[in-house]
Design an enzyme around this catalytic site. Structure first.
Site, short mmCIF file in Angstrom:
data_model
loop_
_atom_site.label_atom_id
_atom_site.label_comp_id
_atom_site.label_asym_id
_atom_site.label_seq_id
_atom_site.Cartn_x
_atom_site.Cartn_y
_atom_site.Cartn_z
N PRO A 2 0.84 -1.21 0.00
CA PRO A 2 0.00 0.00 0.00
C PRO A 2 0.86 1.25 0.00
O PRO A 2 1.84 1.33 0.74
CB PRO A 2 -0.80 -0.14 1.30
CG PRO A 2 -0.81 -1.59 1.60
CD PRO A 2 0.51 -2.10 1.13
N GLU A 3 0.51 2.23 -0.83
CA GLU A 3 1.29 3.45 -0.93
C GLU A 3 0.46 4.62 -0.44
O GLU A 3 -0.64 4.45 0.07
CB GLU A 3 1.77 3.62 -2.37
CG GLU A 3 2.69 2.47 -2.79
CD GLU A 3 3.27 2.64 -4.18
OE1 GLU A 3 2.96 3.63 -4.87
OE2 GLU A 3 4.05 1.76 -4.60
N ARG A 111 1.38 -11.57 5.69
CA ARG A 111 2.82 -11.77 5.76
C ARG A 111 3.44 -11.24 7.05
O ARG A 111 4.62 -11.40 7.30
CB ARG A 111 3.49 -11.15 4.54
CG ARG A 111 3.00 -11.75 3.24
CD ARG A 111 3.78 -11.25 2.03
NE ARG A 111 5.17 -11.71 2.07
CZ ARG A 111 6.05 -11.46 1.10
NH1 ARG A 111 5.69 -10.73 0.05
NH2 ARG A 111 7.29 -11.90 1.20
#
Length: 273
Positions: A2-3, A111
């Site tokens: 995500p940016e 993750r």
């Protein structure tokens, strides 16, 4: 990962759902994130009322009435959203914070590269994770003039400069590629060799592409969800990112891919000489 637009989309979605709500219960199902979660640390938030939610670079900062702030980083696959209490759990839901209206703030991370920490609100800028971050690209502190001055004598490629959080906070790989294409700048060009006019174009392109992405709800990535648990849909507007071999929409030349600092860079060899 995500940016900035994805994080800002989540922030704007969460703000009306969290602001004014009291935190009444914390459930930790998995402690092993990037840094191990300390349940007692999160328990310090119990009874606090959420005053608001901010974003600094790619961090979310949930401020509370007790002078404590919950810092959240989504890592590569993190998700943060508000759900009704009876809604079935998603896979990899590690933390659930119950609100006083019965709904739940849920954090999932397949993750486990994400991060949750409780910090003192008045010392947040001194935290090692936030200290040293450059100006926000949408906060008015990034202009053609400031970028031009900051890069005199710099030999670093402009794409790498944009990705350095000490230069600008939160410009991710997707949006660096897109902004450079809109500004007609080659990503491999030395930052110090770009004239003031080029930085003016790039500054405007950064603002344009980030604001477009925020309005669209973020780029559709495999793991990205907004505050309501829905996917973003800005991917249909991408002009070069992940389009290697496809024609440039501006000139028709085939988009190329190179690797810079371990990240894939996409650009048009004709438009971005």
């Amino acid at each position: 990962m995500p940016e900035l637009p994805e994080i800002e989309t989540i922030r704007r979605g969460l703000a009306p759902l969290l602001t004014g709500r009291r935190l009444v219960e914390v459930t930790v199902r998995e402690r092993r994130l990037r840094e191990a979660i300390r349940p007692r640390d999160l328990d310090r938030l119990l009874g606090a009322t959420v005053l608001g939610i901010r974003r600094r670079s790619k961090y979310l900062l949930v401020d509370t009435s007790t002078g404590l702030t919950l810092l959240v980083h989504l890592g590569m696959t993190g998700q943060l959203w508000v759900a009704d209490a009876g809604r079935p759990a998603r896979p990899h839901e590690h933390v659930v914070i119950t609100l006083d209206d019965g709904r739940e703030l849920r954090f999932a991370d397949a993750r486990r590269f994400g991060l949750l920490r409780v910090l003192k609100s008045d010392a947040i800028e001194h935290d090692p994770r936030l200290r040293g971050l450059g100006p926000e690209p949408l906060g008015g502190g990034v202009t053609g003039e400031t970028l031009f001055r900051a890069t005199r004598g710099r030999r670093k490629p402009v794409k790498n400069f944009l990705m350095d959080t000490r230069s600008i906070a939160g410009i991710g790989n997707i949006y660096a590629c897109e902004a450079l294409h809109r500004a007609a700048l080659n990503p491999k060009r030395s930052a110090g060799r770009i004239a003031r006019g080029g930085w003016d174009r790039l500054s405007a392109a950064l603002t344009e592409v980030l604001e477009e992405a925020i309005r669209a709800g973020g780029t559709t990535l495999r793991d990205f969800l907004n505050a309501e648990g829905d996917a973003g849909y800005f991917a249909i507007s991408l002009r070069v990112y992940d389009r290697a071999g496809k024609p440039c929409g501006r000139c028709g030349a085939a988009i190329r891919r190179v690797v810079q600092a371990g990240r894939g860079t996409f650009y048009c060899p004709r438009c971005q000489r």
